[in-house]
Design an enzyme around this catalytic site. Sequence first.
Site, PDB file in Angstrom:
ATOM      1  N   GLU A 278      44.817  49.391  45.442  1.00 45.33           N
ATOM      2  CA  GLU A 278      44.347  49.853  46.751  1.00 45.33           C
ATOM      3  C   GLU A 278      45.240  49.361  47.879  1.00 45.33           C
ATOM      4  O   GLU A 278      45.309  49.975  48.932  1.00 45.33           O
ATOM      5  CB  GLU A 278      42.898  49.386  47.000  1.00 45.33           C
ATOM      6  CG  GLU A 278      41.893  50.472  46.741  1.00 45.33           C
ATOM      7  CD  GLU A 278      40.462  50.126  47.145  1.00 45.33           C
ATOM      8  OE1 GLU A 278      40.214  49.059  47.729  1.00 45.33           O
ATOM      9  OE2 GLU A 278      39.581  50.950  46.860  1.00 45.33           O
ATOM     10  N   HIS A 299      46.606  46.396  19.264  1.00 41.92           N
ATOM     11  CA  HIS A 299      46.257  47.373  18.231  1.00 41.92           C
ATOM     12  C   HIS A 299      45.946  48.731  18.830  1.00 41.92           C
ATOM     13  O   HIS A 299      45.386  49.593  18.162  1.00 41.92           O
ATOM     14  CB  HIS A 299      45.070  46.851  17.413  1.00 41.92           C
ATOM     15  CG  HIS A 299      45.401  45.577  16.685  1.00 41.92           C
ATOM     16  ND1 HIS A 299      45.672  45.539  15.339  1.00 41.92           N
ATOM     17  CD2 HIS A 299      45.544  44.310  17.130  1.00 41.92           C
ATOM     18  CE1 HIS A 299      45.955  44.286  14.984  1.00 41.92           C
ATOM     19  NE2 HIS A 299      45.879  43.522  16.060  1.00 41.92           N
ATOM     20  N   LYS A 414      35.035  60.818  48.644  1.00 40.49           N
ATOM     21  CA  LYS A 414      33.695  60.612  49.234  1.00 40.49           C
ATOM     22  C   LYS A 414      33.298  61.835  50.048  1.00 40.49           C
ATOM     23  O   LYS A 414      32.174  62.322  49.939  1.00 40.49           O
ATOM     24  CB  LYS A 414      33.698  59.383  50.141  1.00 40.49           C
ATOM     25  CG  LYS A 414      33.804  58.065  49.404  1.00 40.49           C
ATOM     26  CD  LYS A 414      33.623  56.924  50.388  1.00 40.49           C
ATOM     27  CE  LYS A 414      34.062  55.621  49.802  1.00 40.49           C
ATOM     28  NZ  LYS A 414      34.229  54.572  50.815  1.00 40.49           N
TER      29      LYS A 414
END
Length: 426
Positions: A278, A299, A414
């Site tokens: 951010e 793995h 948003k």
Amino acid sequence: MFVLNTNNILEKVDFKEYRAEVKKINGMINDRSGLGGDYLGWTTWPKDYDKKEFAEIKKWASYVRENYEVLVVAGIGGSYLGARAAIEAIKGLKSDDKLEIIFMGQTLSPNYVAQILRYLKDKKFAINVISKSGTTTETAIAFRFLEKMAEKKYGAKEAKNAIFVTTDKEKGALKQMANTKGYITFTLPGNIGGRYSVLTAVGLFPIACANIDIDKMMSGAYDAMMEFNNGDIMTNQCYQYAVLRDYFYRHGKKAEMFVTYELQYQQLGEWLKQLFGESEGKEGLGLLPDSATFSTDLHSLGQFIQEGSKILFETIIFPKTPTYDVEIPYDEENLDGLNYLAGKTLSYVNEKAYLGTLEAHTSDGKVPNIVIELGKLNAYTLGYLFYFFMRACAMSAYLLHINPFNQPGVEIYKKNMFHLLGKKGY
Ligand code: PA5
């Protein structure tokens, strides 16, 4: 012990070339004159923090520990990740502490929220709702559920004692609610943004509730502040790390992979991803921060790191001594062939996995590895690390001429979501 080990970065990076720029940016950080300078309150917070509120945090944390079985922390992003990272890193994933800590408000997952609410039905729980803006949807929805449940369980008057609000000093819906209902409130200073707030009440209250020594955490942060607030790249390991990130970025790397060898540090990886992602990922720039836990992810992602496209470098955080350890037992029949490890601790095996991987990824894989060596991860060293990374992040972003303290891109989803939800004004 804290060492930035640069023996495995596969390059000769000449820190001297960054001397003038680092000095200039350090001056900008210290006098708060750079982009977003109004949000540099965290730089001196380890000495400036509100001592009165700090005492209140400790007092109410003891109260919660004495009176409740569960603390539900409702928050998202910077209002959540630091506390979770610290609590899990220090207490582990299967803590037998008398107070259980549960996180909510970081998701819109109906499955998760429904299950937590069901789980809480028979528990005596307190709530810490954390939101600087006081309007974050995920957190607000979670709090609505929790507040109603608490009121039903304890009655409105009694519920008041179970609800702790951490928010802005003056502004926001949550502040207003807290004032109206008379909830105990902690504040997030106006000059400290979410992802830089772990050492404020945002992180400290849940961390103290988990019985972690927040005095020690602040003292680690204080020592880091004293050590890393100087502009000399030749001695400042925090800025050396920032410069290495910058160097790799400018020399073709696209991603930084934060690596630990402990499952309980996974959330520390999440905190780092948010901090750097951010702060730096804007204007078409920035390294993608990613995280992995080895040997588990060897793995899965191990193959890509070893032989895939050369887009990343690794930053390893490796505390030498674990909090707990176990010894591998001897077996008479040795059918699994493991007796060569009998009597050895798991930390011994884990360290050899680390050393073997370091060699494989650097020598054969040609992936640069920065290693942060620590003695032990505890409240003190974690406070130190939090500060180290926040300061390094500010330096990194400023090296890219980016404002580390805003997040304009986060608003776009948003707006779309609110539009789709039919919120007024969208
Ligand atoms: O770093 C940030 O500023 C963000 O990640 C915020 O912490 C996050 O969006 C939550 O915001 P708020 O505390 O306003 O609910």
